[in-house]
Design a protein around this motif. Structure first.
Motif, PDB file in Angstrom:
ATOM      1  N   ARG A 106       0.608  -1.053   0.082  1.00 27.46           N
ATOM      2  CA  ARG A 106       0.174   0.134  -0.115  1.00 27.46           C
ATOM      3  C   ARG A 106       0.539   1.373  -0.238  1.00 27.46           C
ATOM      4  N   ARG A 107       2.020   1.418   1.225  1.00 20.88           N
ATOM      5  CA  ARG A 107       2.927   2.859   0.766  1.00 20.88           C
ATOM      6  C   ARG A 107       3.440   2.196  -0.352  1.00 20.88           C
ATOM      7  N   ALA A 108       4.000   1.963  -1.109  1.00 20.91           N
ATOM      8  CA  ALA A 108       4.819   1.570  -2.289  1.00 20.91           C
ATOM      9  C   ALA A 108       3.505   1.929  -3.443  1.00 20.91           C
ATOM     10  N   ILE A 109       2.700   1.828  -3.025  1.00 22.11           N
ATOM     11  CA  ILE A 109       1.762   2.705  -4.608  1.00 22.11           C
ATOM     12  C   ILE A 109       0.632   3.334  -4.340  1.00 22.11           C
ATOM     13  N   HIS A 110      -0.300   3.317  -3.409  1.00 17.92           N
ATOM     14  CA  HIS A 110      -1.674   3.710  -3.294  1.00 17.92           C
ATOM     15  C   HIS A 110      -1.322   5.120  -3.387  1.00 17.92           C
ATOM     16  N   GLU A 111      -2.041   5.731  -4.302  1.00 18.63           N
ATOM     17  CA  GLU A 111      -2.364   6.749  -4.479  1.00 18.63           C
ATOM     18  C   GLU A 111      -1.237   7.966  -4.666  1.00 18.63           C
ATOM     19  N   GLN A 112      -0.158   6.806  -5.536  1.00 17.33           N
ATOM     20  CA  GLN A 112       1.437   7.251  -5.980  1.00 17.33           C
ATOM     21  C   GLN A 112       1.425   7.628  -7.469  1.00 17.33           C
ATOM     22  N   ASP A 113       1.874   8.826  -7.804  1.00 16.54           N
ATOM     23  CA  ASP A 113       2.101   9.191  -9.328  1.00 16.54           C
ATOM     24  C   ASP A 113       3.523   8.677  -9.574  1.00 16.54           C
ATOM     25  N   ILE A 114       3.123   7.575 -10.346  1.00 16.73           N
ATOM     26  CA  ILE A 114       3.314   6.746 -11.254  1.00 16.73           C
ATOM     27  C   ILE A 114       3.651   6.665 -12.506  1.00 16.73           C
ATOM     28  N   ALA A 115       4.259   6.935 -13.132  1.00 14.52           N
ATOM     29  CA  ALA A 115       4.859   6.683 -14.882  1.00 14.52           C
ATOM     30  C   ALA A 115       3.929   5.938 -15.309  1.00 14.52           C
ATOM     31  N   LEU A 127      -5.076   6.233  -8.903  1.00 15.64           N
ATOM     32  CA  LEU A 127      -4.209   4.967  -8.528  1.00 15.64           C
ATOM     33  C   LEU A 127      -4.022   4.705  -7.113  1.00 15.64           C
ATOM     34  N   ARG A 128      -4.718   2.876  -6.461  1.00 15.80           N
ATOM     35  CA  ARG A 128      -5.772   3.089  -5.307  1.00 15.80           C
ATOM     36  C   ARG A 128      -5.575   1.366  -4.906  1.00 15.80           C
ATOM     37  N   ILE A 129      -4.931   1.300  -3.781  1.00 17.18           N
ATOM     38  CA  ILE A 129      -5.384   0.280  -3.593  1.00 17.18           C
ATOM     39  C   ILE A 129      -6.793   0.078  -2.577  1.00 17.18           C
ATOM     40  N   GLU A 130      -8.155  -1.029  -3.925  1.00 15.57           N
ATOM     41  CA  GLU A 130      -9.185  -1.057  -3.518  1.00 15.57           C
ATOM     42  C   GLU A 130      -9.788  -2.034  -2.317  1.00 15.57           C
ATOM     43  N   SER A 131      -9.109  -3.243  -2.073  1.00 10.62           N
ATOM     44  CA  SER A 131      -9.036  -3.906  -1.474  1.00 10.62           C
ATOM     45  C   SER A 131      -8.103  -5.126  -1.071  1.00 10.62           C
TER      46      SER A 131
END
Length: 130
Positions: free
Chosen positions: A83-92, A101-105
């Protein structure tokens, strides 16, 4: 959409491995891969239906596999790191822009072997310009 799903997977792979969350990440794990590890699961993508925008809403499953003997702690810690690596992160991403971009479940269950703890993390990505 196939090329897009591959570009999203590559972008997620880069972000997760750069974060060094404490487990390997595989597209297809080799038999006997040491646990814990993560693997890409099913992908689902669909046009968002907007007439003024060329966008796709995608869901990418990421599975967590743990052989720990102390319950689901290891799998849940890895889910938190993911979650910390990708949730709501700005990824190209190549060829498009990830708008959201979010972890949904997250879901945790015992594998049928009675020993492997399995975490199922659903990642939702809304992209435009695809």
């Amino acid at each position: 959409m196939t090329a897009f799903s591959w570009e999203l997977q590559k972008a997620l792979f880069s972000a997760i491995t750069a974060a060094d969350i404490g487990a390997s990440l595989y597209d297809e794990p080799r038999p006997g891969a040491p646990k814990p590890y993560l693997s890409f699961g099913p992908f689902d993508g669909q046009d968002d239906g907007a007439e003024c925008l060329d966008a796709i809403e995608a869901t990418q499953q990421i599975d967590i596999w743990s052989g720990a003997t102390d319950g689901f702690r290891e799998a849940k810690v890895l889910a938190g790191a993911l979650r910390r690596a990708i949730h709501e992160q700005d990824i190209a991403i190549s060829g498009a822009r990830i708008v959201d971009l979010r972890i949904e479940s997250e879901r945790f269950l015992m594998d049928p072997d009675g020993q492997t703890k399995h975490g199922v993390v659903m990642v939702r990505a809304l992209m435009d310009g695809v």
